[in-house]
Enzyme design. Structure first.
Site, PDB file in Angstrom:
ATOM      1  N   HIS A 432       0.844  -1.193   0.000  1.00  0.00           N
ATOM      2  CA  HIS A 432       0.000   0.000   0.000  1.00  0.00           C
ATOM      3  C   HIS A 432       0.878   1.241   0.000  1.00  0.00           C
ATOM      4  CE1 HIS A 432      -3.042   2.755   2.249  1.00  0.00           C
ATOM      5  NE2 HIS A 432      -3.018   2.988   0.955  1.00  0.00           N
ATOM      6  N   ASN A 482      -5.580   3.797   7.260  1.00  0.00           N
ATOM      7  CA  ASN A 482      -6.909   4.263   6.859  1.00  0.00           C
ATOM      8  C   ASN A 482      -8.002   3.836   7.829  1.00  0.00           C
ATOM      9  OD1 ASN A 482      -6.021   5.686   4.661  1.00  0.00           O
ATOM     10  ND2 ASN A 482      -6.385   4.043   3.197  1.00  0.00           N
TER      11      ASN A 482
END
Length: 703
Positions: A432, A482
Site C-alpha cells: 500500500h 486508513n
C-alpha cells in the site's frame, strides 16, 4: 589504551586506527581510546604528523545509540575533539563511507581532511531533536560558510564528498587504500612545510556575505515551515554564535543550546522515531534464515496518478518496470505523466537531465498482459473496487511465471479475498503506497492469511530498495492507517455538526502540528473518494452507530473539493488557497437541526482531543487484534503517511506522553456524551489501570 583504537608509528607519522564494528560508533571506550592515542602521539618526540583512519566499511558514523538517554560518561566527545584540535602536530582525518554527526565533528577537529570519492558527510542531529553538540555548529560555518552550514545542519541530509570538497569541508579526494592515502597526504604536508591548521581558527567561511541577513531569512523560513519544532531554531542560534563569538565562547553557547534540546520532550519523541524505524524491520515470527526473492524486474497495472508514481519508484531505484494500461491512449497519458513529473524535478534542480533520461528508459509502456510473463513482481494499482481487482488478479494468475510476487496497492479492501482470486495465495501481498507514491516514504506491507514468509521478506526488501519506511500490517478494513483515519475524519465531521467550521477544525489541528487539517486534506483528495468508503462502512457496521452527514450533502451537491472548485472550502481557478464556502453554512445548520443539536462554540483543546484521541483509541484496538506488531509501527505509519507532527512521536507515543490514565478519562467522558463510537479499547483500559504505556507493551505479555 582502548582495544578499539590502535596506535602505530610509520617513521615520523603516527597512524591511529579505530575499529568498532559495525559503524565505528563513538561510544565511551572508543572516545577514551582516541583521547589516549592523540595524547600519546603528541607526547612522542619522534612523531611529526598524525593520520586517523577507521577500519571496516565507514568512518565514524555517529554516536553510539546504546548511550541514548543515559547519563554522559567521560571523556565527552567535545573534550576529545578539543584535544585533537589542540595538538601541535598536523593531523589528517581519512574519511570513507560516512562521517555523520560526531563522526564529522571528529574530522573537523583534525587539521586536514581527505575523503574517498564515494564518501558522504553530514550532521543529522536535528532529526533527533538535537543540534551538533561537539563543535559542529562552530567549526562547519568557519569552513563551509554560514549558508552551507545552515543547509546541512537544518536539513540533516549528508552531502557527497565532491560537494564537501567544493565547500572546503574536506581538502582532497582520493581513491584506493585508506592508509596509503592518509600517509601520502601527511608526508606531503611535511614536505611542503604545512603545519597545524585548526578549523576553529579559520575565518574564510564567515567572510564576504551578510551573515545576519542569511540567519534572519532561515529563521523566518523555519518559523513558517516548521512551527512548533524546537531544535531547528536552536541550531540557527548556535550557528549565529559562530558568526559573533570566538571559538571558546561559541562552543559554550553551543553546549547551552544542546542541553536545551536534550531536555526537550521533542527530543524524546524524535529519538523514539529513530528507534521505531529500526524496529519496524523486525518481524516477530519471520524465521531469521528466510531469504527474499530476487526482484530484477517489476510491473505496475494501472497508469493513473498512483500507478505512475509507483512505476517512478522502481525506476528511481534502478529497477526496470513495465507500466500496463488498457489502451494506447491511456498508456500515452500515463507515460506523459511520468515524463512531466521528471521534467519538473529537472526544472527544480533536484534531478539532472541525464538521470531523467536514464530513469525514463527503465519504464516500458505495455497494453498486453502477455508481456508480464517474465516479471518478478507485479503491483496492481487499479480502481478500488473488488470486481475490478478480481479481473486483474485472475489475468495475472494466468500469465505470470511461477514464483512471481503479486502485490495489490489496495488501501482498504480485503487482501485475503484478493489472494483467493489466484491459484497461489502464498505469493500475494499488499504493497500500500501513499500518494504521491514517488514522494511519500510510507509503505504498508499487508500480510495476508496465506502470504508466505519468503514473500513477506521480499516485500520488506522491496521497501528498503525503494527507500521506503516499510511497516508490516495485518488484514482488516483500512489496515492500520486508513482504519484509524476513518475514526479521525468521522469525529472531525461530527465537530461540524456540533458547531465548528472547517476553518476552526483545520486551524486547531495545524496548531497541534498536523501538516494539514482534515477538511483541507479531504478537498485535496476529492470527497467522492471518501464517499465510496462511507457507503461500504455503513453496509458492514452495526446499525446503531450514527454517521455524520455533511460530506454526503456536499457530494450530493456536486461539491467534491479542489477538482470541482468547491468542497468544504471554495477555490479560485488555478489557485489552491482554501477560501470560505458560503454555501456550507446552511448545510451545517441543516445537519445540526436534523439531529437536534444546538450549535455551540468549541474550544481548540476539545477539537484536538476529539480527533487525536480517536486515533489513539482505534490504535489500541489494532494492537490488541494483532493488526500491528507494536505501537511504534503505528506511530511510523502516522508520521510518514498522514502528516502527524514528528516532534510528538506519533499518536501512540503522544498518548504515552500525556499519560494513558488521562487519555482514558477523556475517552470515557466522550463515550458517555457521544455514544458507542467512543467505547474505550480494552487494551487502553488495561494499560492505564496498570500504569503502563503502549511503548512498553508486548503482545506476548498482554494476557
Amino acid at each position: 589504551m582502548s582495544e578499539l583504537v590502535r596506535l602505530q608509528r610509520r617513521d615520523e607519522i603516527a597512524l591511529i586506527i579505530a575499529d568498532n564494528p559495525p559503524v565505528n560508533a563513538l561510544g565511551q571506550a572508543l572516545r577514551q581510546g582516541l583521547l589516549q592515542a592523540f595524547q600519546a602521539a603528541e607526547a612522542d618526540s619522534r612523531v611529526r604528523a598524525v593520520v586517523l583512519v577507521c577500519e571496516g566499511s565507514t568512518f565514524f558514523a555517529g554516536a553510539d545509540i546504546k548511550e541514548f538517554g543515559k547519563p554522559p560518561v567521560a571523556p565527552s566527545l567535545p573534550e576529545v575533539i578539543d584535544v585533537i584540535e589542540g595538538c601541535s602536530k598536523p593531523s589528517v582525518a581519512v574519511i570513507h563511507g560516512t562521517a555523520l554527526g560526531g563522526g564529522l565533528e571528529v574530522a573537523l577537529g583534525c587539521h586536514y581532511r581527505i575523503a574517498r570519492a564515494d564518501a558522504r558527510v553530514g550532521l543529522p542531529e536535528v532529526k533527533l531533536g538535537l543540534l551538533p553538540g561537539a563543535g559542529g555548529t562552530q567549526r562547519l560555518p568557519r569552513l563551509a560558510g554560514v549558508a552551507k552550514a545552515l543547509e546541512m545542519i537544518l536539513g540533516g541530509a549528508p552531502v557527497e564528498a565532491g560537494e564537501a570538497c567544493e565547500y572546503h569541508i574536506v581538502d582532497e579526494l582520493f581513491e584506493g587504500d585508506l592508509t596509503d592515502a592518509g600517509l601520502a597526504y601527511a608526508r606531503r604536508l611535511l614536505q611542503e612545510g604545512r603545519g597545524v591548521r585548526r578549523s576553529g581558527e579559520q575565518t574564510r567561511g564567515l567572510e564576504g556575505t551578510d551573515n545576519a541577513a542569511l540567519i534572519a531569512a532561515r529563521h523566518a523560513e523555519v518559523v513558517k515551515r516548521s512551527p512548533g519544532l524546537f531544535s531547528p531554531l536552536r541550531c540557527i542560534a548556535a550557528v549565529e554564535a559562530a558568526t559573533r563569538l570566538p571559538l571558546a565562547e561559541g562552543l559554550e553557547r553551543e553546549r547551552e543550546l544542546f542541553l536545551e534540546c536534550l531536555n526537550s520532550p521533542q527530543r524524546a519523541a524524535l529519538v523514539h522515531t529513530f528507534f521505531a524505524e529500526r524496529q519496524a524491520a523486525k518481524i516477530a515470527d519471520l524465521p531469521v534464515d528466510t531469504r527474499p526473492r530476487e526482484i530484477r524486474t517489476a510491473a505496475v497495472i494501472g497508469g493513473g496518478a498512483m500507478g505512475v508514481g509507483i512505476a517512478l519508484c522502481f525506476a528511481n531505484a534502478g529497477v526496470p518496470v513495465k507500466l500496463l494500461e488498457v489502451g494506447d491512449e491511456a498508456l500515452q497519458r500515463a507515460l506523459q505523466r511520468a515524463r512531466d513529473t521528471y521534467a519538473t524535478s529537472v526544472k527544480r534542480g533536484s534531478l539532472s537531465e541525464a538521470a531523467m533520461v536514464q530513469r525514463l528508459a527503465l519504464i516500458e509502456g505495455i497494453t498486453d498482459y502477455a508481456a508480464l510473463a517474465d516479471v518478478d513482481l507485479v503491483v496492481e494499482a487499479v480502481f478500488e473496487d473488488m470486481a475490478v481487482k478480481q479481473q486483474v488478479f485472475e489475468r495475472l494468475d494466468a500469465v505470470c511465471k511461477p514464483g512471481a510476487i503479486l502485490a495489490s496497492n489496495t488501501s482498504s479492501l480485503d487482501l485475503n479475498a484478493i489472494a483467493a482470486f489466484t491459484r497461489h495465495p502464498e505469493d500475494v501481498v499488499g504493497l500500500h503506497f501513499f500518494s504521491p507514491a514517488n514522494v511519500m516514504r510510507l509503505l504498508e506491507v499487508v500480510r495476508g492469511a496465506r502470504t508466505s514468509h519468503e514473500v513477506l521478506a521480499s516485500a520488506m526488501a522491496i521497501g528498503r530498495k525503494l527507500k521506503k519506511v516499510a511497516v508490516v500490517v495485518g488484514v482488516c478494513d483500512g489496515f492500520v492507517g486508513n482504519r484509524m483515519l476513518f475514526q479521525y475524519g468521522r469525529e472531525a465531521e461530527f465537530l461540524l455538526e456540533e458547531g465548528a467550521t472547517p476553518q476552526q477544525v483545520d486551524a486547531a489541528l495545524r496548531n497541534f502540528g498536523m501538516a494539514m487539517g482534515p477538511f483541507a486534506v479531504r478537498d485535496l483528495a476529492g470527497l467522492d473518494i471518501g464517499q465510496a468508503i462511507r457507503k461500504r462502512q455503513r453496509a458492514i457496521l452495526p446499525a446503531h452507530l450514527e454517521f455524520p452527514t455533511v460530506a454526503d450533502r456536499l457530494c450530493a451537491a456536486g461539491m467534491l473539493g479542489q477538482k470541482t472548485g468547491v468542497g468544504y472550502y471554495r477555490y479560485e481557478p488555478g489557485n489552491r488557497t482554501p477560501l470560505e464556502n458560503p454555501e456550507l453554512a446552511p448545510m451545517l445548520a441543516a445537519a445540526s437541526r436534523e439531529k437536534g443539536i444546538e450549535r455551540r462554540e468549541l474550544e481548540e483543546r476539545y477539537i484536538v482531543e476529539r480527533t487525536i484521541y480517536s486515533l489513539v483509541n482505534e490504535g489500541a484496538k489494532i494492537l490488541e487484534e494483532g493488526i500491528a506488531q507494536r505501537s511504534s509501527d503505528i506511530d511510523l505509519i502516522y508520521l510518514n503517511g498522514y502528516g502527524f507532527p514528528a516532534w510528538r512521536g506519533g499518536p501512540m507515543f503522544y498518548a504515552d506522553s500525556v499519560g494513558l490514565d488521562k487519555v482514558l478519562a477523556t475517552i470515557r467522558e466522550l463515550h458517555a456524551r457521544c455514544g458507542e463510537w467512543w467505547k474505550p479499547a480494552p487494551l487502553l483500559e488495561k494499560l492505564a489501570a496498570e500504569g503502563r504505556t503502549f511503548s512498553g507493551w508486548q503482545p506476548d505479555r498482554a494476557g
